[in-house]
Design an enzyme around this catalytic site. Structure first.
Site, PDB file in Angstrom:
ATOM      1  N   ASP A  37      26.592 -34.513 -42.615  1.00  0.00           N
ATOM      2  CA  ASP A  37      26.747 -33.085 -42.882  1.00  0.00           C
ATOM      3  C   ASP A  37      26.386 -32.791 -44.341  1.00  0.00           C
ATOM      4  OD1 ASP A  37      30.270 -32.542 -43.597  1.00  0.00           O
ATOM      5  OD2 ASP A  37      28.999 -34.266 -44.007  1.00  0.00           O
ATOM      6  N   ASP A  39      26.773 -30.540 -47.727  1.00  0.00           N
ATOM      7  CA  ASP A  39      27.632 -29.605 -48.444  1.00  0.00           C
ATOM      8  C   ASP A  39      26.857 -29.102 -49.645  1.00  0.00           C
ATOM      9  OD1 ASP A  39      30.096 -29.963 -46.937  1.00  0.00           O
ATOM     10  OD2 ASP A  39      30.018 -32.007 -47.700  1.00  0.00           O
ATOM     11  N   ASP A 117      36.851 -36.908 -55.294  1.00  0.00           N
ATOM     12  CA  ASP A 117      37.648 -38.128 -55.174  1.00  0.00           C
ATOM     13  C   ASP A 117      37.027 -39.363 -55.826  1.00  0.00           C
ATOM     14  OD1 ASP A 117      35.712 -38.107 -53.191  1.00  0.00           O
ATOM     15  OD2 ASP A 117      37.100 -38.341 -51.505  1.00  0.00           O
TER      16      ASP A 117
HETATM   17  P1  ATP Z   1      31.314 -37.850 -44.703  1.00  0.00           P
HETATM   18  O1  ATP Z   1      31.019 -36.402 -44.441  1.00  0.00           O
HETATM   19  O2  ATP Z   1      30.149 -38.752 -44.587  1.00  0.00           O
HETATM   20  O3  ATP Z   1      32.513 -38.312 -43.961  1.00  0.00           O
HETATM   21  P2  ATP Z   1      31.866 -36.899 -47.348  1.00  0.00           P
HETATM   22  O4  ATP Z   1      32.045 -37.620 -48.644  1.00  0.00           O
HETATM   23  O5  ATP Z   1      30.748 -35.902 -47.276  1.00  0.00           O
HETATM   24  O6  ATP Z   1      31.746 -37.998 -46.231  1.00  0.00           O
HETATM   25  P3  ATP Z   1      33.578 -34.680 -46.715  1.00  0.00           P
HETATM   26  O7  ATP Z   1      34.927 -34.703 -46.066  1.00  0.00           O
HETATM   27  O8  ATP Z   1      32.457 -34.017 -46.013  1.00  0.00           O
HETATM   28  O9  ATP Z   1      33.234 -36.192 -47.011  1.00  0.00           O
HETATM   29  O10 ATP Z   1      33.800 -34.050 -48.152  1.00  0.00           O
HETATM   30  C1  ATP Z   1      32.735 -33.602 -48.953  1.00  0.00           C
HETATM   31  C2  ATP Z   1      33.021 -33.907 -50.414  1.00  0.00           C
HETATM   32  O11 ATP Z   1      34.219 -33.210 -50.829  1.00  0.00           O
HETATM   33  C3  ATP Z   1      33.299 -35.371 -50.708  1.00  0.00           C
HETATM   34  O12 ATP Z   1      32.100 -36.092 -50.895  1.00  0.00           O
HETATM   35  C4  ATP Z   1      34.116 -35.272 -51.990  1.00  0.00           C
HETATM   36  O13 ATP Z   1      33.296 -35.049 -53.101  1.00  0.00           O
HETATM   37  C5  ATP Z   1      34.937 -34.011 -51.758  1.00  0.00           C
HETATM   38  N1  ATP Z   1      36.264 -34.295 -51.155  1.00  0.00           N
HETATM   39  C6  ATP Z   1      36.581 -34.333 -49.847  1.00  0.00           C
HETATM   40  N2  ATP Z   1      37.875 -34.615 -49.666  1.00  0.00           N
HETATM   41  C7  ATP Z   1      38.405 -34.756 -50.903  1.00  0.00           C
HETATM   42  C8  ATP Z   1      39.714 -35.042 -51.403  1.00  0.00           C
HETATM   43  N3  ATP Z   1      40.737 -35.240 -50.578  1.00  0.00           N
HETATM   44  N4  ATP Z   1      39.882 -35.095 -52.747  1.00  0.00           N
HETATM   45  C9  ATP Z   1      38.847 -34.877 -53.591  1.00  0.00           C
HETATM   46  N5  ATP Z   1      37.597 -34.612 -53.180  1.00  0.00           N
HETATM   47  C10 ATP Z   1      37.375 -34.542 -51.862  1.00  0.00           C
HETATM   48 MG    MG Z   2      30.419 -34.644 -45.756  1.00  0.00          MG
END
Ligand code: ATP
Ligand code: MG
Length: 392
Positions: A37, A39, A117
């Site tokens: 996905d 962002d 994070d």
């Molecule tokens: P994936 O979508 O592949 O599972 P992702 O890193 O993109 O991994 P998402 O849940 O889509 O995870 O979150 C997007 C972004 O938002 C993360 O890459 C991170 O930078 C931030 N993020 C998400 N959750 C948290 C959190 N609990 N604390 C701090 N930052 C967060």
């Molecule tokens: Mg993501």
């Protein structure tokens, strides 16, 4: 990169805004992995995003995020750069708690990076000049294959303990190492995971199990002492069954290793199969040790509830896992043909057969049962019904 995300990024740029691809999208792009996905982060505030995009819907109560909708149901999530939220104190709060309850102040791109994070999740890609913006040393960590918390890991995990599970998932999925200080803090703060909403914990645990890397994810959960926190009963069983001659593997991890192999072959596995696989070894042991006059259904129900109720797994999933275990027990026993047909016709049969296959591969036993259930039903000669009145 997808056409839709490019459209969003260029539209922001052409309307005088910053528009960066951020989070997992940049990380996966740089690693050459498929992107799940996308962002986008921007300096445009939500109400401005409504003006810039016709196909925009604002969602979220605490922090408004824009969903830009495209044909075919594709959605790109756009959020305004924000700052690390401050903790909110309330009367009943324990004064030591750093848990973030408010996360809704707009900020600069740099603030936005520091509230994220892990360093590898805080990179931005700017289409305007094709540059990667890195405030936190994420590129270097990406190269060294390291999961490192941004800032003081103890504080970051206390603010939002779900980050511990996210870090484990990320390390397992990417096959990265968790940096030393981050790893030690994960272990120290692991009990705080239970401070999070159970729905978040459950979803993160399931994300770990749903990945191809679920075996290494499980191994990391064990090594960080998190299994004990999220599934204490499983940890109890695991400790009692560690194979001392090997690397500490045991029956639960043998079952999960099979999942990894099946996934690599492209198998799709339902959540119920995943949870039944996770509990297959302890449940088999439980059923074996029950006295013959015991109510199997009741004991099984009690065991599964102690595992799955604390994380509030939906009742429908819990019931299905229960049925799958009963079906496995039935399939492993010799059964009469007529009763076999009714299981074959049941809606859970495909999942039950999958569980049987996983159990056979994990234990290297019961192959004849698997062959019997995998082969198509033989419609043997039906007994002729006794003619009415024959014995009259
Ligand atoms: P994936 O979508 O592949 O599972 P992702 O890193 O993109 O991994 P998402 O849940 O889509 O995870 O979150 C997007 C972004 O938002 C993360 O890459 C991170 O930078 C931030 N993020 C998400 N959750 C948290 C959190 N609990 N604390 C701090 N930052 C967060
Ligand atoms: Mg993501």
């Amino acid at each position: 990169m997808s056409q839709e995300v490019l459209k969003v990024l260029y539209r922001l740029q052409h309307t005088g805004h910053l528009g960066y691809l951020c989070g997992g999208g940049v990380r996966d792009l740089l690693l050459g992995r498929e992107i799940d996905d996308y962002d986008v982060a921007t300096d445009a505030e939500p109400k401005r995003l409504k003006e810039v995009f016709g196909n925009c819907r604002l969602v979220g109560r605490r922090f408004r995020i824009a969903h830009i909708m495209f044909k075919g149901g594709k959605i790109i999530e756009v959020s305004t750069f924000r700052k690390q939220g401050e903790e909110e104190s309330s009367e009943e709060d324990d004064s030591n708690s750093l848990l973030i309850r408010r996360d809704n102040t707009f900020g600069s791109p740099e603030d936005d990076a520091f509230r994220r994070d892990f360093t590898i999740n805080a990179l931005y890609y700017n289409v305007a000049d094709f540059s990667i913006i890195d405030y936190v040393g994420g590129r270097e960590d990406l190269q060294s294959r390291l999961i490192r918390a941004i800032g003081d890991p103890d504080i970051r995990f206390q603010e939002d303990p779900i980050r511990i599970l996210r870090g484990i998932r990320l390390a397992a999925t990417l096959d990265f190492k968790v940096e030393e200080a981050t790893w030690e803090a994960m272990k120290r703060q692991r009990h705080r995971i239970l401070e999070c909403a159970v729905s978040r914990i459950r979803e993160e645990v399931m994300k770990i199990l749903r990945r191809e890397s679920c075996h290494s994810g499980f191994d990391l959960l064990v090594r960080a002492g998190i299994l004990e926190v999220v599934f204490p009963k499983l940890e109890e069983f695991r400790l009692a069954h560690i194979e001392s001659n090997t690397t500490g593997e045991g029956p639960i991890s043998h079952h999960l290793a099979v999942l990894e192999d099946l996934r690599a072959q492209g198998a799709k596995l339902s959540d119920s199969v995943l949870l039944a696989t996770l509990t297959a070894a302890p449940v088999r042991e439980l059923l074996k040790t029950l006295p013959s006059d015991h109510d199997v259904g009741k004991s099984l129900h009690e065991y599964l509830e102690t595992n799955f109720k604390p994380l509030a797994f939906p009742r429908i999933v819990r019931s299905k896992v229960h049925l799958l275990h009963l079906a496995l027990r039935y399939m492993l026993a010799q059964q009469r043909r007529k009763r076999r047909r009714s299981l074959r016709r049941s809606p859970i049969f495909a999942d039950a057969l999958r569980l049987l296959e996983i159990h056979c591969l994990a234990t290297n036993q019961h192959w004849s049962a698997l062959r019997r259930w995998q082969s198509p039903p033989v419609n043997g000669p039906r007994r002729r019904r006794k003619a009415k009145g024959r014995h009259q």
